[in-house]
Design a protein around this motif. Structure first.
Motif, PDB file in Angstrom:
ATOM      1  N   ASN A 170      31.565  18.890 -18.216  1.00  0.00           N
ATOM      2  CA  ASN A 170      30.941  20.372 -18.723  1.00  0.00           C
ATOM      3  C   ASN A 170      29.456  20.082 -19.214  1.00  0.00           C
ATOM      4  N   TYR A 174      26.207  21.644 -17.533  1.00  0.00           N
ATOM      5  CA  TYR A 174      25.434  22.670 -18.410  1.00  0.00           C
ATOM      6  C   TYR A 174      23.883  22.032 -17.987  1.00  0.00           C
ATOM      7  N   ASN A 175      23.533  20.792 -18.062  1.00  0.00           N
ATOM      8  CA  ASN A 175      22.291  20.421 -18.004  1.00  0.00           C
ATOM      9  C   ASN A 175      21.823  20.538 -16.486  1.00  0.00           C
ATOM     10  N   SER A 180      22.075  30.310 -17.011  1.00  0.00           N
ATOM     11  CA  SER A 180      23.241  30.313 -17.759  1.00  0.00           C
ATOM     12  C   SER A 180      23.311  31.093 -18.970  1.00  0.00           C
ATOM     13  N   ASN A 185      29.151  29.915 -19.504  1.00  0.00           N
ATOM     14  CA  ASN A 185      29.505  28.531 -19.747  1.00  0.00           C
ATOM     15  C   ASN A 185      31.097  28.465 -20.096  1.00  0.00           C
ATOM     16  N   ILE A 208      24.408  28.309 -11.498  1.00  0.00           N
ATOM     17  CA  ILE A 208      25.684  28.607 -12.098  1.00  0.00           C
ATOM     18  C   ILE A 208      26.682  29.572 -11.392  1.00  0.00           C
TER      19      ILE A 208
END
Length: 230
Positions: A170, A174-175, A180, A185, A208
């Motif tokens: 995750n 996210y990076n 987002s 998330n 995303i």
């Protein structure tokens, strides 16, 4: 008598001085030949003309206002529609990329359901575990330990260790992703699995919505397989 006469003279002089001051100020503004009464009449006339104009053209003003309002809302809606259309395209692109995963997840979901039923779970518990846990190998391990008589604490701790890799996945997602937010998330964190993470990592795109489409189709195929297996 003299005092009353003197007071009348004084009031008359003060009134004359005040009229002179008003007249001087009026002349300074409107010219030497414009009196105070004429100035007041001019202001009232202008105000009356403005009121008549607004009254006569009220319908025109309202039509122009509502027309501009409709144009503004149309621009806003077209912008929102464009954003939604872009997100929809990215979502379906991710779904298309995740279709190959479904060919493996549906049979695996069926196999998990068979083991879960054998371990003592009812159909609702079996499908609910696939829906709320969605851990793949972690679910196979959990039902195997359950069938072997392991305690609930042992199953939870072992599942935590086995599934800890999802935290790292995750963070990597996210990076990479763009645009987002917290709800997305949270959703993507629940949907992450090894296969969808691997495919998304190889893609050049970083939306995303692509990842949610990719991981979402894998999630649905896993739950669908469990539903078939019960």
């Amino acid at each position: 008598m003299n005092e009353s006469y003197t007071s009348s003279i004084t009031q008359y002089q003060e009134s004359s001085v005040a009229d002179s001051v008003v007249g001087f100020r009026t002349q300074a503004v409107f010219g030497n030949r414009t009196t105070g009464a004429t100035a007041v009449h001019l202001v009232v006339s202008i105000q009356s003309q403005i009121a008549d104009f607004l009254q006569m053209n009220a319908s025109v003003i309202l039509v122009v206002f509502y027309k501009n309002l409709i144009i503004l809302f149309s621009l806003i809606l077209s912008g929102v529609e464009s954003i939604l259309e872009t997100r929809k395209e990215k979502l379906f692109y991710g779904i298309k990329k995740g279709i190959p995963i479904t060919f493996g997840y549906v049979p695996m979901g069926i196999g998990y359901a068979a083991l879960a039923i054998k371990a003592g779970l009812n159909p609702i518990e079996t499908v609910s575990m696939s829906f709320f846990v969605f851990a793949g190998a972690g679910q196979f391990m959990a039902v195997s330990m359950l069938a072997g008589g392991a305690s609930l604490i042992a199953i939870v701790l072992t599942s935590f260790v086995v599934n800890f890799r999802y935290f790292i996945m995750n963070f990597v997602v996210y990076n990479k992703v763009e645009e987002s937010n917290l709800p997305l998330n949270i959703l993507s964190a629940h949907l992450v699995v090894d296969e969808s993470f691997a495919i998304f990592s190889l893609l050049e795109e970083s939306s995303i919505w692509i990842y949610i489409g990719l991981a979402g189709i894998a999630f649905l195929s896993w739950v669908f397989g469990a539903a078939i297996g019960v």
